[in-house]
Each structure stands twice: as structure tokens, then as C-alpha cells.
Motif scaffolding. Structure first.
Motif, PDB file in Angstrom:
ATOM      1  N   ARG A   1       0.821  -1.222   0.000  1.00 43.42           N
ATOM      2  CA  ARG A   1       0.000   0.000   0.000  1.00 43.42           C
ATOM      3  C   ARG A   1       0.845   1.258   0.000  1.00 43.42           C
ATOM      4  NH1 ARG A   1      -2.656  -0.540   6.055  1.00 43.42           N
ATOM      5  NH2 ARG A   1      -0.712  -0.735   7.218  1.00 43.42           N
ATOM      6  N   ASN A   2       2.127   1.149   0.338  1.00 47.64           N
ATOM      7  CA  ASN A   2       3.001   2.316   0.342  1.00 47.64           C
ATOM      8  C   ASN A   2       3.977   2.312  -0.830  1.00 47.64           C
ATOM      9  OD1 ASN A   2       4.578   0.209   1.112  1.00 47.64           O
ATOM     10  ND2 ASN A   2       5.479   1.206   2.895  1.00 47.64           N
ATOM     11  N   SER A   3       3.684   1.473  -1.837  1.00 45.05           N
ATOM     12  CA  SER A   3       4.618   1.337  -2.961  1.00 45.05           C
ATOM     13  C   SER A   3       4.227   2.171  -4.162  1.00 45.05           C
ATOM     14  CB  SER A   3       4.707  -0.139  -3.369  1.00 45.05           C
ATOM     15  OG  SER A   3       3.456  -0.576  -3.873  1.00 45.05           O
ATOM     16  N   GLY A   4       3.216   2.998  -4.005  1.00 49.26           N
ATOM     17  CA  GLY A   4       2.795   3.838  -5.114  1.00 49.26           C
ATOM     18  C   GLY A   4       1.320   3.675  -5.381  1.00 49.26           C
ATOM     19  N   SER A   5       0.855   4.373  -6.370  1.00 51.86           N
ATOM     20  CA  SER A   5      -0.566   4.346  -6.682  1.00 51.86           C
ATOM     21  C   SER A   5      -1.015   2.951  -7.106  1.00 51.86           C
ATOM     22  CB  SER A   5      -0.872   5.337  -7.800  1.00 51.86           C
ATOM     23  OG  SER A   5      -2.206   5.185  -8.234  1.00 51.86           O
ATOM     24  N   TYR A   6      -2.178   2.574  -6.646  1.00 54.40           N
ATOM     25  CA  TYR A   6      -2.719   1.250  -6.972  1.00 54.40           C
ATOM     26  C   TYR A   6      -3.041   1.130  -8.455  1.00 54.40           C
ATOM     27  CZ  TYR A   6      -7.421   3.088  -7.593  1.00 54.40           C
ATOM     28  OH  TYR A   6      -8.511   3.759  -8.080  1.00 54.40           O
ATOM     29  N   SER A   7      -3.166   2.234  -9.160  1.00 54.49           N
ATOM     30  CA  SER A   7      -3.555   2.201 -10.564  1.00 54.49           C
ATOM     31  C   SER A   7      -2.368   2.304 -11.519  1.00 54.49           C
ATOM     32  CB  SER A   7      -4.552   3.323 -10.858  1.00 54.49           C
ATOM     33  OG  SER A   7      -3.956   4.579 -10.637  1.00 54.49           O
ATOM     34  N   ILE A   8      -1.177   2.149 -10.993  1.00 49.71           N
ATOM     35  CA  ILE A   8       0.022   2.230 -11.822  1.00 49.71           C
ATOM     36  C   ILE A   8       0.714   0.874 -11.830  1.00 49.71           C
ATOM     37  CG2 ILE A   8       2.284   3.297 -12.077  1.00 49.71           C
ATOM     38  CD1 ILE A   8       1.139   5.811 -10.847  1.00 49.71           C
ATOM     39  N   SER A   9       1.059   0.409 -13.011  1.00 49.09           N
ATOM     40  CA  SER A   9       1.645  -0.934 -13.154  1.00 49.09           C
ATOM     41  C   SER A   9       2.891  -1.133 -12.320  1.00 49.09           C
ATOM     42  CB  SER A   9       1.976  -1.198 -14.625  1.00 49.09           C
ATOM     43  OG  SER A   9       0.833  -1.154 -15.427  1.00 49.09           O
ATOM     44  N   SER A  10       3.731  -0.132 -12.263  1.00 44.01           N
ATOM     45  CA  SER A  10       5.021  -0.279 -11.585  1.00 44.01           C
ATOM     46  C   SER A  10       4.884  -0.438 -10.083  1.00 44.01           C
ATOM     47  CB  SER A  10       5.918   0.922 -11.892  1.00 44.01           C
ATOM     48  OG  SER A  10       5.297   2.126 -11.495  1.00 44.01           O
ATOM     49  N   SER A  11       3.704  -0.222  -9.547  1.00 46.85           N
ATOM     50  CA  SER A  11       3.482  -0.403  -8.110  1.00 46.85           C
ATOM     51  C   SER A  11       3.398  -1.868  -7.717  1.00 46.85           C
ATOM     52  CB  SER A  11       2.195   0.315  -7.682  1.00 46.85           C
ATOM     53  OG  SER A  11       2.289   1.706  -7.914  1.00 46.85           O
ATOM     54  N   TYR A  12       3.283  -2.755  -8.691  1.00 43.68           N
ATOM     55  CA  TYR A  12       3.073  -4.177  -8.419  1.00 43.68           C
ATOM     56  C   TYR A  12       4.370  -4.939  -8.618  1.00 43.68           C
ATOM     57  CZ  TYR A  12      -1.787  -2.914  -8.283  1.00 43.68           C
ATOM     58  OH  TYR A  12      -2.980  -2.327  -7.941  1.00 43.68           O
ATOM     59  N   LYS A  13       4.747  -5.715  -7.596  1.00 46.62           N
ATOM     60  CA  LYS A  13       6.041  -6.388  -7.616  1.00 46.62           C
ATOM     61  C   LYS A  13       5.949  -7.907  -7.487  1.00 46.62           C
ATOM     62  CE  LYS A  13       7.920  -2.261  -7.441  1.00 46.62           C
ATOM     63  NZ  LYS A  13       8.531  -1.659  -8.650  1.00 46.62           N
ATOM     64  N   ASN A  14       4.786  -8.416  -7.197  1.00 49.46           N
ATOM     65  CA  ASN A  14       4.653  -9.843  -6.898  1.00 49.46           C
ATOM     66  C   ASN A  14       3.547 -10.414  -7.769  1.00 49.46           C
ATOM     67  OD1 ASN A  14       5.084 -12.272  -5.471  1.00 49.46           O
ATOM     68  ND2 ASN A  14       3.381 -11.805  -4.112  1.00 49.46           N
ATOM     69  N   TRP A  15       3.833 -11.528  -8.470  1.00 48.77           N
ATOM     70  CA  TRP A  15       2.951 -12.029  -9.519  1.00 48.77           C
ATOM     71  C   TRP A  15       2.606 -13.498  -9.325  1.00 48.77           C
ATOM     72  CZ3 TRP A  15       1.778  -8.241 -13.014  1.00 48.77           C
ATOM     73  CH2 TRP A  15       2.602  -7.112 -12.988  1.00 48.77           C
ATOM     74  N   GLY A  16       1.448 -13.858  -9.840  1.00 42.18           N
ATOM     75  CA  GLY A  16       1.108 -15.261  -9.942  1.00 42.18           C
ATOM     76  C   GLY A  16       1.650 -15.835 -11.243  1.00 42.18           C
ATOM     77  N   GLN A  17       1.292 -17.110 -11.514  1.00 47.18           N
ATOM     78  CA  GLN A  17       1.827 -17.790 -12.687  1.00 47.18           C
ATOM     79  C   GLN A  17       0.993 -17.546 -13.930  1.00 47.18           C
ATOM     80  OE1 GLN A  17      -0.176 -19.201 -10.576  1.00 47.18           O
ATOM     81  NE2 GLN A  17      -1.652 -20.308 -11.863  1.00 47.18           N
ATOM     82  N   GLY A  18      -0.211 -17.021 -13.754  1.00 47.31           N
ATOM     83  CA  GLY A  18      -1.060 -16.677 -14.883  1.00 47.31           C
ATOM     84  C   GLY A  18      -2.042 -17.769 -15.244  1.00 47.31           C
ATOM     85  N   THR A  19      -3.116 -17.351 -15.886  1.00 49.24           N
ATOM     86  CA  THR A  19      -4.116 -18.282 -16.402  1.00 49.24           C
ATOM     87  C   THR A  19      -4.539 -17.805 -17.789  1.00 49.24           C
ATOM     88  OG1 THR A  19      -6.221 -19.400 -15.918  1.00 49.24           O
ATOM     89  CG2 THR A  19      -6.083 -17.078 -15.304  1.00 49.24           C
ATOM     90  N   GLN A  20      -4.642 -18.755 -18.722  1.00 52.32           N
ATOM     91  CA  GLN A  20      -4.922 -18.414 -20.111  1.00 52.32           C
ATOM     92  C   GLN A  20      -6.422 -18.190 -20.313  1.00 52.32           C
ATOM     93  OE1 GLN A  20      -2.782 -18.121 -22.958  1.00 52.32           O
ATOM     94  NE2 GLN A  20      -4.668 -17.339 -23.907  1.00 52.32           N
ATOM     95  N   VAL A  21      -6.747 -17.098 -20.977  1.00 52.75           N
ATOM     96  CA  VAL A  21      -8.119 -16.813 -21.402  1.00 52.75           C
ATOM     97  C   VAL A  21      -8.110 -16.696 -22.918  1.00 52.75           C
ATOM     98  CG1 VAL A  21      -9.989 -15.126 -21.386  1.00 52.75           C
ATOM     99  CG2 VAL A  21      -8.780 -15.666 -19.263  1.00 52.75           C
ATOM    100  N   THR A  22      -8.938 -17.505 -23.561  1.00 55.65           N
ATOM    101  CA  THR A  22      -9.042 -17.478 -25.011  1.00 55.65           C
ATOM    102  C   THR A  22     -10.495 -17.235 -25.394  1.00 55.65           C
ATOM    103  OG1 THR A  22      -7.200 -19.030 -25.225  1.00 55.65           O
ATOM    104  CG2 THR A  22      -8.608 -18.720 -27.152  1.00 55.65           C
ATOM    105  N   VAL A  23     -10.716 -16.194 -26.190  1.00 58.68           N
ATOM    106  CA  VAL A  23     -12.069 -15.839 -26.617  1.00 58.68           C
ATOM    107  C   VAL A  23     -12.170 -16.060 -28.117  1.00 58.68           C
ATOM    108  CG1 VAL A  23     -13.851 -14.063 -26.635  1.00 58.68           C
ATOM    109  CG2 VAL A  23     -12.156 -14.106 -24.793  1.00 58.68           C
ATOM    110  N   SER A  24     -13.065 -16.940 -28.516  1.00 57.54           N
ATOM    111  CA  SER A  24     -13.238 -17.242 -29.941  1.00 57.54           C
ATOM    112  C   SER A  24     -14.347 -16.373 -30.527  1.00 57.54           C
ATOM    113  CB  SER A  24     -13.569 -18.715 -30.124  1.00 57.54           C
ATOM    114  OG  SER A  24     -14.798 -19.028 -29.495  1.00 57.54           O
ATOM    115  N   SER A  25     -14.177 -16.060 -31.795  1.00 60.73           N
ATOM    116  CA  SER A  25     -15.175 -15.199 -32.470  1.00 60.73           C
ATOM    117  C   SER A  25     -16.296 -16.014 -33.085  1.00 60.73           C
ATOM    118  CB  SER A  25     -14.482 -14.371 -33.545  1.00 60.73           C
ATOM    119  OG  SER A  25     -13.831 -15.217 -34.471  1.00 60.73           O
TER     120      SER A  25
END
Length: 125
Positions: A101-125
Motif C-alpha cells: 500500500r506504500n509502494s505507489g498508486s494502486y492504478s500504476i503498473s510499476s506499483s506491483y512487484k509480486n505475480w502469480g503464474q497466470g491463467t490463459q483466457v481465449t475468446v473465440s469469435s
């Protein structure tokens, strides 16, 4: 360091919905800003939604405004991303992330330092 595990991704048709979950090992999720990012092949990872650590304040990138909703259950130490009216351009790997909470604005990407492994989302047309 807080561990993050995303789930809920998959294949969906355009105009469909998905709900992503991010389970965390945080003892107290309410002290963290939480963000959902996505990265499509060949593109940078972008912040699409964020939840400030207090006040119920949220941020949405323009491409997802009105379609995506970020919300958290602090009692379960879990954050969610509800995605409605999905479009093929939403196809990406989605990541959740924590920001102090003290690392910068919550709406700025650079404020985030810790990540999960990700999950794939695929949207077909």
C-alpha cells in the motif's frame, strides 16, 4: 512473499463470461493493493483492473470498462475478476499481482512487484 495462484481461465465464445480467481497466501489481504494484468502474445503486460487496499476504490483500463469487475473477499484472501461480454481481443494470459500500500498508486503498473503464474483466457469469435 505472498504466493498467488490464479484459476478460472479457459476457452469461451465472444460475448460470454468468465470469472477469474486469485487465491493468495496473504495473512491479511486488506493491506495490499491488488491488480489484474494481461499479456497477449508479442505485447507488453498491461494492468486492466486494480483494487486499492482500502476504501473500495477500483481502477479499470479503458478497453475493459463496463465489462470487467474486480472484487475481493478479504476473509478468504482471494481476489476475483468477473469478465463479461468478452471479445476476441481479450485473449491473453491473465495475472494477478500484489502491491504494497506504500509502494505507489494502486492504478500504476510499476506499483506491483509480486505475480502469480497466470491463467490463459481465449475468446473465440
Amino acid at each position: 512473499q505472498v504466493q498467488l495462484v490464479e484459476s478460472g481461465g479457459g476457452l469461451v465464445q465472444a460475448e460470454g463470461s468468465l470469472r477469474l480467481s486469485c487465491a493468495t497466501s496473504a495473512r491479511t489481504l486488506s493491506v495490499y493493493n491488488m491488480g489484474w494484468f494481461r499479456q497477449a502474445p508479442g505485447k507488453e503486460r498491461d494492468l486492466v483492473a486494480a483494487s486499492r487496499w482500502s476504501g473500495g476504490i477500483t481502477y479499470y483500463a479503458e478497453p475493459v470498462k463496463g465489462r470487467f469487475t474486480i472484487f475481493r473477499d478479504n476473509a478468504k484472501n482471494t481476489v476475483y475478476l468477473q469478465m463479461n461480454n468478452l471479445k476476441p481481443e481479450d485473449t491473453a494470459v491473465y495475472y494477478c499481482a500484489t502491491g504494497a500500500r506504500n509502494s505507489g498508486s494502486y492504478s500504476i503498473s510499476s506499483s506491483y512487484k509480486n505475480w502469480g503464474q497466470g491463467t490463459q483466457v481465449t475468446v473465440s469469435s
